[in-house]
Design a protein around this motif. Structure first.
Motif, PDB file in Angstrom:
ATOM      1  N   HIS A  31     -54.688  22.704 -39.449  1.00  0.00           N
ATOM      2  CA  HIS A  31     -56.082  22.291 -39.585  1.00  0.00           C
ATOM      3  C   HIS A  31     -56.455  21.127 -38.684  1.00  0.00           C
ATOM      4  O   HIS A  31     -57.585  20.674 -38.725  1.00  0.00           O
ATOM      5  CB  HIS A  31     -56.376  21.925 -41.033  1.00  0.00           C
ATOM      6  N   GLN A 145     -50.502  39.094 -43.091  1.00  0.00           N
ATOM      7  CA  GLN A 145     -49.886  39.298 -44.405  1.00  0.00           C
ATOM      8  C   GLN A 145     -49.261  40.680 -44.518  1.00  0.00           C
ATOM      9  O   GLN A 145     -48.157  40.834 -45.066  1.00  0.00           O
ATOM     10  CB  GLN A 145     -50.934  39.102 -45.501  1.00  0.00           C
ATOM     11  N   TYR A 154     -43.362  38.508 -47.646  1.00  0.00           N
ATOM     12  CA  TYR A 154     -44.571  38.214 -48.405  1.00  0.00           C
ATOM     13  C   TYR A 154     -44.733  39.266 -49.492  1.00  0.00           C
ATOM     14  O   TYR A 154     -44.626  40.473 -49.222  1.00  0.00           O
ATOM     15  CB  TYR A 154     -45.781  38.213 -47.473  1.00  0.00           C
ATOM     16  N   GLY A 156     -47.386  38.848 -51.982  1.00  0.00           N
ATOM     17  CA  GLY A 156     -48.704  38.703 -52.590  1.00  0.00           C
ATOM     18  C   GLY A 156     -49.667  39.796 -52.156  1.00  0.00           C
ATOM     19  O   GLY A 156     -49.301  40.757 -51.466  1.00  0.00           O
ATOM     20  N   ASP A 159     -55.047  39.627 -48.940  1.00  0.00           N
ATOM     21  CA  ASP A 159     -56.416  39.168 -49.189  1.00  0.00           C
ATOM     22  C   ASP A 159     -56.971  38.274 -48.084  1.00  0.00           C
ATOM     23  O   ASP A 159     -58.112  37.823 -48.156  1.00  0.00           O
ATOM     24  CB  ASP A 159     -56.483  38.430 -50.522  1.00  0.00           C
ATOM     25  N   ARG A 161     -56.121  35.241 -47.319  1.00  0.00           N
ATOM     26  CA  ARG A 161     -56.164  33.816 -47.650  1.00  0.00           C
ATOM     27  C   ARG A 161     -54.942  33.102 -47.082  1.00  0.00           C
ATOM     28  O   ARG A 161     -53.819  33.586 -47.203  1.00  0.00           O
ATOM     29  CB  ARG A 161     -56.215  33.621 -49.164  1.00  0.00           C
ATOM     30  N   TYR A 162     -55.173  31.958 -46.487  1.00  0.00           N
ATOM     31  CA  TYR A 162     -54.071  31.136 -45.976  1.00  0.00           C
ATOM     32  C   TYR A 162     -53.611  30.209 -47.103  1.00  0.00           C
ATOM     33  O   TYR A 162     -53.822  29.003 -47.081  1.00  0.00           O
ATOM     34  CB  TYR A 162     -54.537  30.353 -44.754  1.00  0.00           C
ATOM     35  N   ASP A 163     -52.985  30.824 -48.109  1.00  0.00           N
ATOM     36  CA  ASP A 163     -52.583  30.073 -49.288  1.00  0.00           C
ATOM     37  C   ASP A 163     -51.103  29.701 -49.203  1.00  0.00           C
ATOM     38  O   ASP A 163     -50.425  29.962 -48.195  1.00  0.00           O
ATOM     39  CB  ASP A 163     -52.877  30.878 -50.550  1.00  0.00           C
ATOM     40  N   ALA A 164     -50.607  29.090 -50.272  1.00  0.00           N
ATOM     41  CA  ALA A 164     -49.222  28.605 -50.273  1.00  0.00           C
ATOM     42  C   ALA A 164     -48.228  29.741 -50.083  1.00  0.00           C
ATOM     43  O   ALA A 164     -47.223  29.587 -49.380  1.00  0.00           O
ATOM     44  CB  ALA A 164     -48.944  27.849 -51.573  1.00  0.00           C
ATOM     45  N   THR A 166     -48.658  32.579 -48.484  1.00  0.00           N
ATOM     46  CA  THR A 166     -48.700  33.016 -47.085  1.00  0.00           C
ATOM     47  C   THR A 166     -47.991  32.007 -46.192  1.00  0.00           C
ATOM     48  O   THR A 166     -47.247  32.383 -45.276  1.00  0.00           O
ATOM     49  CB  THR A 166     -50.152  33.204 -46.634  1.00  0.00           C
ATOM     50  N   GLN A 167     -48.197  30.731 -46.442  1.00  0.00           N
ATOM     51  CA  GLN A 167     -47.544  29.698 -45.655  1.00  0.00           C
ATOM     52  C   GLN A 167     -46.019  29.764 -45.807  1.00  0.00           C
ATOM     53  O   GLN A 167     -45.287  29.633 -44.827  1.00  0.00           O
ATOM     54  CB  GLN A 167     -48.066  28.324 -46.060  1.00  0.00           C
TER      55      GLN A 167
END
Length: 340
Positions: A31, A145, A154, A156, A159, A161-164, A166-167
């Motif tokens: 970011h 993803q 992965y 999940g 979707d 989303r760059y969430d935890a 995915t990170q």
């Protein structure tokens, strides 16, 4: 690897095609822009560097040429090959030196103030570079993803989303291929990922075509058949079938002095993983659709980040990865492109 063009009969001929300005917006931290580093001061050169020699100093030379935007590599080595020699010659010519291809003290003195002291990570090909495509693009994150899920990194939902989760998956894949743990999917990592996975189809990621609410005044040549209709004046691009637009999107074109041709063209080549290398740096051109020599329609992360403050070297750019992926699957070699 010098390009992400997939193997094929045209791949060798197309290495380095591209037409982008480069303003990497997603580097290091997902970011934040990278902190600028001071340029180097002139210093004595330990030995002259020339073609066919092998030395750790050649590795530093390659990193510095990359900083100065004369060598479009992301992995460097100790060998002074032809590509390095040609980069040195171009640098010498651009800076008023005799283009010998030999790095002498005069060349070194000109290069250092245009480059930074290489880090250990840069010299060892383990530095975390800019994102291949920024994580703010839902279409790209869904594709990423899906690819990570194919390899079991992965679990999940796809979707975007760059969430935890995915990170963690990105970091896990990086360490699995011998790169430092990081939540950044840079080109070095992406190049490894695409060779181990298949590119998911648009329908595997999205239920509907991209939403389209814009309108475009069409050229009469767009009235029949399947055609990508591009208007410089309106700054828009439409896919039109028998006069009916299927989508219309804002588009960005060449900066002054780099304008490509107007007219009617045929798509002659398509590649989903093209990377431009012809302007001394590596610039991703996802979902490139070539219609006039090395001029292409493609997604541009720079267009997404800075809008019309930037510009291309002739290409027609989209600022939405999802739309670029959808368009890529709608057209084929031989389809028409009208630029007016």
């Amino acid at each position: 690897m010098l390009s992400l063009l997939r193997p094929g009969p045209l791949a060798a001929a197309l290495v380095g095609l591209g037409c982008l300005l480069t303003h990497p917006a997603w580097a290091g931290s997902p970011h934040e822009a990278p902190t600028p580093r001071p340029f180097s001061q002139p210093a004595p050169l330990a030995q002259e560097l020339r073609h066919k020699m092998q030395s750790p100093l050649v590795r530093e030379l390659q990193v510095r040429l990359r900083h100065a935007k004369y060598l479009a590599l992301y992995d460097v080595d100790d060998r002074y090959g032809l590509q390095t020699r040609e980069a040195v010659r171009k640098f010498q010519k651009d800076h008023g030196l005799r283009p010998t291809g030999i790095v002498d003290q005069a060349t070194w003195d000109r290069l250092l103030p245009r480059s930074h002291q290489p880090t250990a990570a840069e010299l060892n090909n383990t530095d975390v570079g800019p994102w291949f495509t920024g994580p703010g693009q839902v279409g790209y994150m869904k594709e990423l993803q899906h690819r990570l899920k194919q390899l079991g990194h992965y679990q999940g939902s796809v979707d975007g989303r760059y969430d935890a989760a995915t990170q963690r998956a990105i970091s896990g894949f990086r360490t699995a291929v011998g790169l430092p743990a990081s939540p950044v999917m840079d080109e070095r990592t992406w190049a490894r990922l695409i060779t181990k996975t298949r590119n998911p189809r648009y329908a595997q990621l999205f239920d509907q075509p991209p939403a389209s609410t814009l309108t475009q005044e069409l050229d009469p040549r767009c009235a029949t058949g399947r055609v990508v209709c591009i208007s410089w004046a309106q700054k828009k691009m439409s896919l039109v079938v028998d006069g009916r637009p299927l989508f219309t999107r804002v588009a960005r074109f060449a900066r002054p002095g780099w304008e490509s041709e107007r007219g009617e063209f045929r798509i002659w080549y398509m590649n989903s993983d093209t990377v431009s290398t012809i302007f001394g740096e590596r610039t991703p051109m996802p979902y490139a659709i070539f219609y006039d020599k090395n001029v292409a329609i493609h997604y541009s992360d720079d267009f997404d980040q800075v809008g019309y403050e930037g510009g291309s070297h002739g290409c027609s750019q989209l600022n939405d990865y999802q739309t670029a992926k959808w368009l890529y699957e709608q057209v084929k070699v031989g389809d028409r492109v009208v630029v007016y």
